[in-house]
Design an enzyme around this catalytic site. Structure first.
Site, PDB file in Angstrom:
ATOM      1  CB  SER A 228     -12.814  55.399 -16.151  1.00  0.00           C
ATOM      2  OG  SER A 228     -13.151  56.338 -17.247  1.00  0.00           O
ATOM      3  CB  SER A 266      -7.595  57.064 -18.326  1.00  0.00           C
ATOM      4  OG  SER A 266      -7.725  56.257 -17.362  1.00  0.00           O
ATOM      5  CG  ASP A 268      -7.244  57.986 -13.941  1.00  0.00           C
ATOM      6  OD1 ASP A 268      -7.385  56.515 -14.426  1.00  0.00           O
ATOM      7  OD2 ASP A 268      -6.450  58.378 -14.973  1.00  0.00           O
TER       8      ASP A 268
END
Length: 338
Positions: A228, A266, A268
């Protein structure tokens, strides 16, 4: 070394005194770093706005680029536009324990003395490649230490606090920070960012790709994008929650400059808050939307530089299963640039 030590300055806006989030008046940062090689490389980072509490919230906004992650407390920020606790960053499986510790810490302080409800804000990155994440090493005393030792001076970067076990763009990464001084609406203001970098992609430095092989390092095995990036932005510019959400959005956009993949796995996230309450008779007027472009430029440049700082200040680390991520060597990067 930081990026500017190598002559890499992003954009034309001047930085604050420390080129850090703490250049924003009233914002402090603290770390607790937990290292027991090779098993544990983890920790917690605390971002503490002075005086924040449920009765004295700060305007805030949040933006999710890819939502494979945990940003505890984000839905209330999105709904109400208010931050009422410090912001913690830590490891994925330690986020819930950190939130509980933050609630206990707040309830003991004058700012939480009358609270019957509280919205703790905790972000996380998965440091399971380089740390025994299932052991959940971050405990209440570590959270309290980060909060209690938060200072407004220079911010330690790299493999510290919540960035101790993180990696990004093929290299060891960690905590990075940067700031910009901005003249807006006739007033000198400051914007600062702090990143917990742990995302996939191919590093780009000033528009050129840089892989581990390019700087003489072993090429790591490819991994799914299971990390992340948590980005926290603070400013003393008089913005409302909607405008801070616009800043948070651009902080996530900035990751594209350094080569982020924004992969399936991921998370974000961008969180932006202001340091001064708005809406009081004595308070400053909100900046008009058509004057925000310089702040948008500031956050894009600061995030790009903060990510580079997170890589350049990190320490090569080997995890419990023998996985190694090497720090980005500044000297080799300079030679390649020539």
């Amino acid at each position: 070394m930081r990026a500017r030590d190598l002559g890499i300055g992003i954009g034309d806006l001047p930085t604050g005194a420390h080129n850090a989030l703490t250049d924003v008046p009233g914002v402090r940062v603290g770390h607790t770093t937990l290292v027991d090689p090779p098993r544990v490389h983890s920790g917690v980072t605390a971002i503490v706005p002075d005086g924040v509490g449920p009765d004295s919230p700060r305007p805030a906004g949040v933006f999710v680029g890819n939502g494979y992650g945990k940003l505890l407390g984000s839905t209330q920020i999105a709904e109400l536009g208010a931050l009422e606790t410090p912001v913690l960053l830590t490891s994925t499986l330690s986020a819930f324990r950190a939130a509980d510790a933050l609630v206990g810490w707040m309830l003991e302080r004058p700012e939480g003395a009358t609270a019957r409800s509280l919205n703790p804000v905790v972000g996380e990155c998965n440091d399971g490649l380089l740390s025994d994440i299932r052991s959940r090493p971050v405990r209440e005393e570590h959270v309290r230490a980060a909060l209690d030792t938060a200072t407004d001076g220079p911010v330690v970067e790299g493999s510290v606090g919540a960035g101790t076990g993180t990696c990004a763009l093929g290299f060891k990464a960690g905590i990075g920070t940067s700031s910009r001084r901005v003249g807006i609406a006739g007033e000198e203001t400051t914007l600062g960012v702090l990143v917990q970098a742990n995302f996939g992609g191919t590093l780009r430095v000033l528009g050129r790709t840089v892989t581990p092989a390019d700087v003489g390092l072993p090429v790591p095995d490819p991994l799914a994008d299971t990390g992340s990036c948590m980005i926290v932005t603070a400013t003393d510019a008089p913005l409302d929650a909607r405008q801070l959400t616009r800043l948070a959005r651009r902080s996530v956009y900035a990751l594209a400059r350094v080569g982020a993949a924004y992969g399936h796995g991921s998370g974000d996230y961008g969180l932006a808050f202001g340091t001064r309450p708005l809406g009081t008779p004595a308070g400053p007027a909100v900046v008009p939307d058509d004057r925000l472009d310089v702040l948008f430029t500031a956050v894009l440049d600061a995030v790009e530089e903060a990510v580079l700082n997170s890589l350049l200040t990190a320490t090569t680390t080997t995890g419990p299963r023998g996985d190694t991520r090497h720090a980005l060597p500044g000297g080799a990067l300079l030679k390649r640039g020539r």
